[in-house]
Motif scaffolding. Structure first.
Motif, mmCIF file in Angstrom:
data_model
loop_
_atom_site.group_PDB
_atom_site.id
_atom_site.type_symbol
_atom_site.label_atom_id
_atom_site.label_comp_id
_atom_site.label_asym_id
_atom_site.label_seq_id
_atom_site.Cartn_x
_atom_site.Cartn_y
_atom_site.Cartn_z
ATOM 1 N N SER A 245 0.819 -1.222 0.000
ATOM 2 C CA SER A 245 0.000 0.000 0.000
ATOM 3 C C SER A 245 0.849 1.267 0.000
ATOM 4 N N HIS A 246 2.131 1.144 0.285
ATOM 5 C CA HIS A 246 3.013 2.310 0.328
ATOM 6 C C HIS A 246 3.624 2.626 -1.029
ATOM 7 N N GLU A 247 3.337 1.812 -2.027
ATOM 8 C CA GLU A 247 3.935 1.999 -3.350
ATOM 9 C C GLU A 247 2.828 2.046 -4.398
ATOM 10 N N PRO A 248 2.874 3.028 -5.317
ATOM 11 C CA PRO A 248 1.819 3.136 -6.340
ATOM 12 C C PRO A 248 1.606 1.865 -7.140
ATOM 13 N N ASP A 249 2.704 1.173 -7.474
ATOM 14 C CA ASP A 249 2.563 -0.054 -8.258
ATOM 15 C C ASP A 249 2.522 -1.305 -7.372
ATOM 16 N N GLY A 250 2.498 -1.107 -6.043
ATOM 17 C CA GLY A 250 2.339 -2.224 -5.118
ATOM 18 C C GLY A 250 3.551 -3.091 -4.936
ATOM 19 N N GLN A 251 4.721 -2.675 -5.401
ATOM 20 C CA GLN A 251 5.904 -3.508 -5.301
ATOM 21 C C GLN A 251 6.802 -3.062 -4.142
ATOM 22 N N PHE A 252 7.545 -4.010 -3.593
ATOM 23 C CA PHE A 252 8.480 -3.665 -2.522
ATOM 24 C C PHE A 252 9.677 -4.606 -2.529
ATOM 25 N N TYR A 296 12.428 6.570 -3.436
ATOM 26 C CA TYR A 296 11.211 6.329 -2.671
ATOM 27 C C TYR A 296 10.656 4.917 -2.878
ATOM 28 N N SER A 297 11.555 3.974 -3.131
ATOM 29 C CA SER A 297 11.148 2.570 -3.170
ATOM 30 C C SER A 297 10.749 2.120 -1.757
ATOM 31 N N THR A 298 9.772 1.233 -1.679
ATOM 32 C CA THR A 298 9.369 0.664 -0.391
ATOM 33 C C THR A 298 10.273 -0.515 -0.069
ATOM 34 N N ILE A 299 10.864 -0.477 1.129
ATOM 35 C CA ILE A 299 11.830 -1.495 1.536
ATOM 36 C C ILE A 299 11.434 -2.055 2.896
ATOM 37 N N TYR A 300 11.428 -3.384 3.003
ATOM 38 C CA TYR A 300 11.189 -4.063 4.272
ATOM 39 C C TYR A 300 12.498 -4.690 4.737
ATOM 40 N N VAL A 301 12.873 -4.418 5.996
ATOM 41 C CA VAL A 301 14.092 -4.981 6.570
ATOM 42 C C VAL A 301 13.700 -5.925 7.700
ATOM 43 N N THR A 302 14.338 -7.083 7.771
ATOM 44 C CA THR A 302 13.940 -8.090 8.748
ATOM 45 C C THR A 302 14.353 -7.751 10.182
ATOM 46 N N GLN A 303 15.157 -6.720 10.364
ATOM 47 C CA GLN A 303 15.470 -6.271 11.726
ATOM 48 C C GLN A 303 14.175 -5.865 12.422
#
Length: 412
Positions: A245-252, A296-303
């Motif tokens: 939801s944080h990215e216009p094209d839904g990718q992260f 402004y890419s959406t990034i998830y970090v496992t920390q």
């Protein structure tokens, strides 16, 4: 110049080309990476807006692979000639994190199949010795029904019936039939039940002990039968939905980085001088910038939460999230009760993200890649320190050469 000088120049140039090609291919797969200077500071990360905005994440994904998103089909259909229900048992436990669970389940199924034994659903033992039932994390009903054509699976009802004569035996992961029949079967015949403890053989182990490719029964257990229980899967889906939801094209992008792991001796030292098998957030941020990831890419970090170690990544990529950030938006978080559930969220988010970037080699990396191969999500980038700014030059040989054992499970 005479002929000898010309030939010398040609040979020297050829050697440089060979060396460049070797460096270019140096990825995680062999647990050896090129040297990266230690102690990099935040100031070394320079914003290059003109560069990081030239691509969108979807464009980079297209550059990496052409068949991404096409889910593969298991060669094995889950049915085989199975003996009748046996009163002899193979037991095992799930230990450590979810990356170990896949291998432990696969190996126990393999042993039970070759011995003609009934497989007992395992208990889960946490890092502090706490015990939980298999059904607390995984879908027990699905596992039992999916394995019905392969081995008989029984719930842990009355373990005391066979615990008195239970013998533990260490079995290398992906052991071949010859090894099982020679080393496990005699004990099994004498005791009627064995407890399988899976270990992971070194690269120097004699080839006759293990198979290089996954056995079809292991494939079925890992990629078809072993699934999260529904309410935990809903948490994973909610986390993924929040990230999209944080990215216009839904990718992260998902990055497997945990400071506590990079501080261990396995990362801080290496038998090969000048080599390392992990990267810190500064190096990862520089890598993403170099290959052109948008700011402004959406990034998830496992920390689990944001700390000083992630400041450089957060400065360069403001839409960087940890579990602490994203769990506030997710639903059904009441089912996340322990560190194990958190690790499971990390493992499955990394398995379904549009791009996966591992900060460290190891079993988590290998089994996430296996899951991604199964679902056709083959966009995996390893931050090797090479000068190329092309994403496809950072694809590990697990993918580019299809050297991952999971490829043996699937047919076109």
């Amino acid at each position: 110049m005479d002929v000898r000088e010309v030939m010398g120049a040609v040979l020297t140039f050829s050697m440089f080309l060979m060396l460049a090609n070797m460096i270019k291919r140096d990825h995680f797969d062999g647990d050896v990476l090129l040297n990266v200077p230690e102690g990099a500071v935040i100031s070394t990360v320079e914003l290059d807006v003109a560069r990081v905005t030239r691509h969108r994440l979807s464009q980079l994904s297209t550059e990496v692979s052409t068949d991404n998103g096409q889910q593969l089909k298991l060669c094995f259909n889950g049915s085989s000639l199975r003996r009748g229900q046996s009163k002899r048992f193979v037991t095992f436990s799930l230990t450590d994190g979810p990356e170990y669970h896949i291998s432990q389940v696969s190996n126990a199924v393999l042993v039970a199949k070759h011995l003609g034994a009934t497989l007992v659903l395992p208990e889960i033992i946490g890092s502090k010795g706490e015990k939980r039932g298999f059904e607390d994390i995984y879908d027990a009903e699905r596992f039992i029904s999916s394995m019905s054509g392969v081995v008989q699976v029984e719930r842990r009802k009355r373990p005391e019936v066979f615990m008195q004569k239970l013998v533990s035996v260490k079995v290398p992961y992906n052991a071949n039939q010859g090894y099982i029949m020679a080393n496990v079967e005699p004990l099994f015949q004498a005791t009627q039940s064995v407890r399988v403890i899976t270990y992971f053989p070194s690269l120097t182990m004699r080839e006759e002990k293990v198979d290089k490719e996954m056995n079809p029964y292991s494939c079925w257990a890992a990629f078809e039968a072993l699934c999260l229980k529904p309410n935990l899967q809903e948490v994973v889906d909610s986390v993924v939905g929040s990230l999209r939801s944080h990215e216009p094209d839904g990718q992260f992008v998902a990055i497997d980085y945990k400071a506590k792991l990079l501080g261990t001796s396995s990362c801080g030292s290496n038998a090969n001088k000048g080599m390392k098998n992990c990267y810190n957030p500064v190096e990862i941020a520089q890598f993403l910038q170099r290959i052109g990831y948008p700011r402004y890419s959406t990034i998830y970090v496992t920390q689990s939460k944001l700390d000083r170690s992630l400041r450089s990544l957060k400065d360069l990529y403001p839409k960087t999230f940890t579990k602490e950030d994203i769990m506030q938006e997710a639903e059904n978080v009441q089912f996340v009760k322990s560190e194990l559930e958190q690790d499971i969220i990390d493992f499955h988010v990394c398995s379904v993200s549009d791009v996966f970037v591992p900060a460290k080699s190891g079993l988590f990396y290998a089994n996430v890649v296996g899951n991604r191969i199964a679902s056709g999500k083959t966009d995996v980038l390893v931050p090797a320190q090479i000068t190329s700014n092309l994403a496809q030059d950072h694809v590990p040989s697990y993918i580019s050469k299809k050297s991952h054992p999971a490829y043996a499970c699937f047919c076109n």
